[in-house]
Design an enzyme around this catalytic site. Structure first.
Site, PDB file in Angstrom:
ATOM      1  N   THR A 123      47.472  40.732  35.153  1.00 55.99           N
ATOM      2  CA  THR A 123      47.266  40.242  36.522  1.00 55.99           C
ATOM      3  C   THR A 123      46.186  41.023  37.260  1.00 55.99           C
ATOM      4  O   THR A 123      46.012  42.233  37.028  1.00 55.99           O
ATOM      5  CB  THR A 123      48.603  40.338  37.289  1.00 55.99           C
ATOM      6  OG1 THR A 123      48.359  40.143  38.674  1.00 55.99           O
ATOM      7  CG2 THR A 123      49.267  41.700  37.139  1.00 55.99           C
ATOM      8  N   ASP A 124      45.542  40.366  38.211  1.00 56.82           N
ATOM      9  CA  ASP A 124      44.562  41.069  39.065  1.00 56.82           C
ATOM     10  C   ASP A 124      45.252  42.110  39.949  1.00 56.82           C
ATOM     11  O   ASP A 124      44.590  42.979  40.512  1.00 56.82           O
ATOM     12  CB  ASP A 124      43.749  40.075  39.911  1.00 56.82           C
ATOM     13  CG  ASP A 124      44.569  39.268  40.914  1.00 56.82           C
ATOM     14  OD1 ASP A 124      45.812  39.410  40.957  1.00 56.82           O
ATOM     15  OD2 ASP A 124      43.946  38.482  41.674  1.00 56.82           O
ATOM     16  N   GLU A 125      46.592  42.016  40.069  1.00 63.52           N
ATOM     17  CA  GLU A 125      47.312  42.983  40.925  1.00 63.52           C
ATOM     18  C   GLU A 125      47.225  44.404  40.396  1.00 63.52           C
ATOM     19  O   GLU A 125      47.501  45.348  41.135  1.00 63.52           O
ATOM     20  CB  GLU A 125      48.794  42.600  41.054  1.00 63.52           C
ATOM     21  CG  GLU A 125      49.018  41.440  41.950  1.00 63.52           C
ATOM     22  CD  GLU A 125      50.428  41.381  42.533  1.00 63.52           C
ATOM     23  OE1 GLU A 125      51.130  42.402  42.566  1.00 63.52           O
ATOM     24  OE2 GLU A 125      50.809  40.289  42.966  1.00 63.52           O
ATOM     25  N   TYR A 147      56.096  45.883  40.588  1.00 63.74           N
ATOM     26  CA  TYR A 147      55.683  44.845  39.624  1.00 63.74           C
ATOM     27  C   TYR A 147      54.325  45.190  39.015  1.00 63.74           C
ATOM     28  O   TYR A 147      54.174  45.256  37.791  1.00 63.74           O
ATOM     29  CB  TYR A 147      55.625  43.476  40.310  1.00 63.74           C
ATOM     30  CG  TYR A 147      54.759  42.478  39.581  1.00 63.74           C
ATOM     31  CD1 TYR A 147      55.149  41.954  38.351  1.00 63.74           C
ATOM     32  CD2 TYR A 147      53.526  42.067  40.116  1.00 63.74           C
ATOM     33  CE1 TYR A 147      54.331  41.056  37.667  1.00 63.74           C
ATOM     34  CE2 TYR A 147      52.717  41.165  39.444  1.00 63.74           C
ATOM     35  CZ  TYR A 147      53.119  40.665  38.217  1.00 63.74           C
ATOM     36  OH  TYR A 147      52.310  39.781  37.537  1.00 63.74           O
ATOM     37  N   LYS A 151      53.149  46.184  35.141  1.00 63.57           N
ATOM     38  CA  LYS A 151      52.140  45.453  34.369  1.00 63.57           C
ATOM     39  C   LYS A 151      51.032  46.406  33.910  1.00 63.57           C
ATOM     40  O   LYS A 151      50.578  46.331  32.766  1.00 63.57           O
ATOM     41  CB  LYS A 151      51.524  44.319  35.204  1.00 63.57           C
ATOM     42  CG  LYS A 151      52.458  43.175  35.537  1.00 63.57           C
ATOM     43  CD  LYS A 151      52.907  42.359  34.345  1.00 63.57           C
ATOM     44  CE  LYS A 151      51.818  41.508  33.736  1.00 63.57           C
ATOM     45  NZ  LYS A 151      52.351  40.641  32.629  1.00 63.57           N
TER      46      LYS A 151
END
Ligand code: NAD
Ligand code: DAU
Length: 333
Positions: A123-125, A147, A151
């Site tokens: 994810t870009d997060e 979260y 990741k």
């Protein structure tokens, strides 16, 4: 590639990927391996070609189970994850078990079995928030919530696996994804289904501050497929929608498409550690021939129409466990 294992294939993006791949490659066989957590749903795979699709219920945190499922496959694409930021703030044990230990198990199984390609959907997060400009794959990870930290943890284990053992890991980092079959805890399907029922839309932090980059699910799936087939092991590829919108803009769009008024907007207390803006540069994947195709206005219209036409799908979900979560998340806020 003749046979691929898709972990987390009963979730939102995973099920869209299974459908996309079976349609794009008529010879391909897919094994979906999914724990069927609250977010996993066999209704998401109802219409796939059964002759070329097998389902196994299992947990990627169980190494023997995932290794057995991967035996003889040409590739694995991992979508299995705890995926919702707000739930990770309530408690992150499952996120660490799946997003870190589960990813490690996939790497180990791939090393032992000699799996030719391992695509990890991330994810870009993991970059955290950026006020101006966009992150590239060379930017360091600075995750801002449990979260995204889990990741990033899974990614680091996998990249170290590549470095140490040569396991052919490829990582994609997608931006906020939208489309059919998204579990209605995420902002877009939550607001659409609430609006259809004239229920309040609980907007965090006034809605003007936070920006997300919206990527239509089929564009995300094509991006993952491009990285899986053409990406280089050990590399990371950003997948960006190119549609940065403030949350208030998204909310007004949903109200417009559902024919509802702004009185449904309810400003609620902010998410702790709320990342302000996500923005990534997808030039590296574009150099492999990928580009997003879906126009935002069209994708939003298609998506809202899908939820309007598929009440059978989401009404079943918005009961039991979901209502319990909703009460904890919003009523005690
Ligand atoms: P989702 O929550 O809809 O689906 C996750 C699926 O994984 C479910 O079917 C669930 O049953 C399964 N699962 C969870 N834990 C498991 C385990 N231990 N073993 C086997 N299966 C398990 O998630 P999603 O939104 O489709 O996200 C899929 C992937 O894409 C995730 O890795 C997520 O981090 C990533 N991602 C999501 C977005 C987004 O906007 N939704 C954007 C970028 C990246
Ligand atoms: O950027 C990619 C990520 O996008 C994925 O890795 C995650 O799996 C996915 O859940 C998503 O994370 P976000 O936290 O950005 O998505 P969410 O839908 O939870 O929230 C989007 C924005 O909307 C965010 O700024 C918070 C806000 N929001 C969310 C909810 C659920 C609200 O204002 N109200 C809400 O009720």
């Amino acid at each position: 590639m003749k046979r691929i294992v898709v972990t987390g294939g009963a979730g939102f993006i995973g099920s869209n990927f299974v459908r996309y791949m079976l349609e794009a490659y008529p010879e391909l066989e897919i094994v979906t391996f999914d724990k069927l957590t609250y977010a996993g749903n066999l209704d998401n795979l109802k219409d796939v070609d059964e002759a070329r699709h097998t389902f196994i219920q299992g947990d990627i945190a169980d190494k023997a189970a995932i290794k057995a499922a991967m035996e003889g496959c040409d590739a694995i694409a991992n979508f299995a994850a705890g995926s919702h930021v707000d739930r990770s703030i309530m408690g992150a044990d499952d996120f660490i078990a799946t997003n870190v230990t589960g990813v490690y198990n996939i790497c180990e199984a791939a090393r032992e079995l000699g799996t030719p390609r391992v695509l990890l959907v991330s994810t870009d997060e993991v970059y955290g928030s950026i006020d101006e400009g966009s992150f590239t794959e060379a930017s360091p990870p600075r995750p801002g919530n449990p979260y995204s930290a889990s990741k990033a943890g899974g990614e680091l284990i996998a990249l170290a696996h590549f470095n140490t053992f040569g396991t052919p890991i490829i990582i994609t980092r997608g931006s906020n994804t939208y489309g059919p079959y998204q579990y209605p805890e995420k902002v877009l399907p939550l607001f659409v289904t609430n609006a259809l029922d004239d229920e309040p839309l609980p907007l965090y932090s006034g809605g003007e501050n936070n920006v997300r980059d919206w990527l239509y699910v089929e564009d995300h799936c094509r991006g993952i497929d491009t990285a899986l087939r053409k990406g280089r092991p050990g590399e990371i590829y950003n997948i960006a929608g190119g549609n940065e919108r403030r949350n208030m803009v998204l909310t007004r769009k949903i109200l417009e498409l559902t024919g509802k008024g702004e009185e449904l907007i309810q400003f609620v207390k902010d998410r702790p550690g709320h990342d302000r803006r996500y923005s990534i540069d997808a030039a590296k994947l574009k150099a492999l021939g990928w580009a997003p195709r879906m126009d935002w206005d069209e994708g939003m219209a298609l998506t809202v129409r899908w939820y309007r036409d598929n009440e059978w799908w989401w009404r079943k979900i918005k009961t039991g466990e979901f209502l319990e979560y909703y009460r904890k998340q919003y009523h005690e806020r």
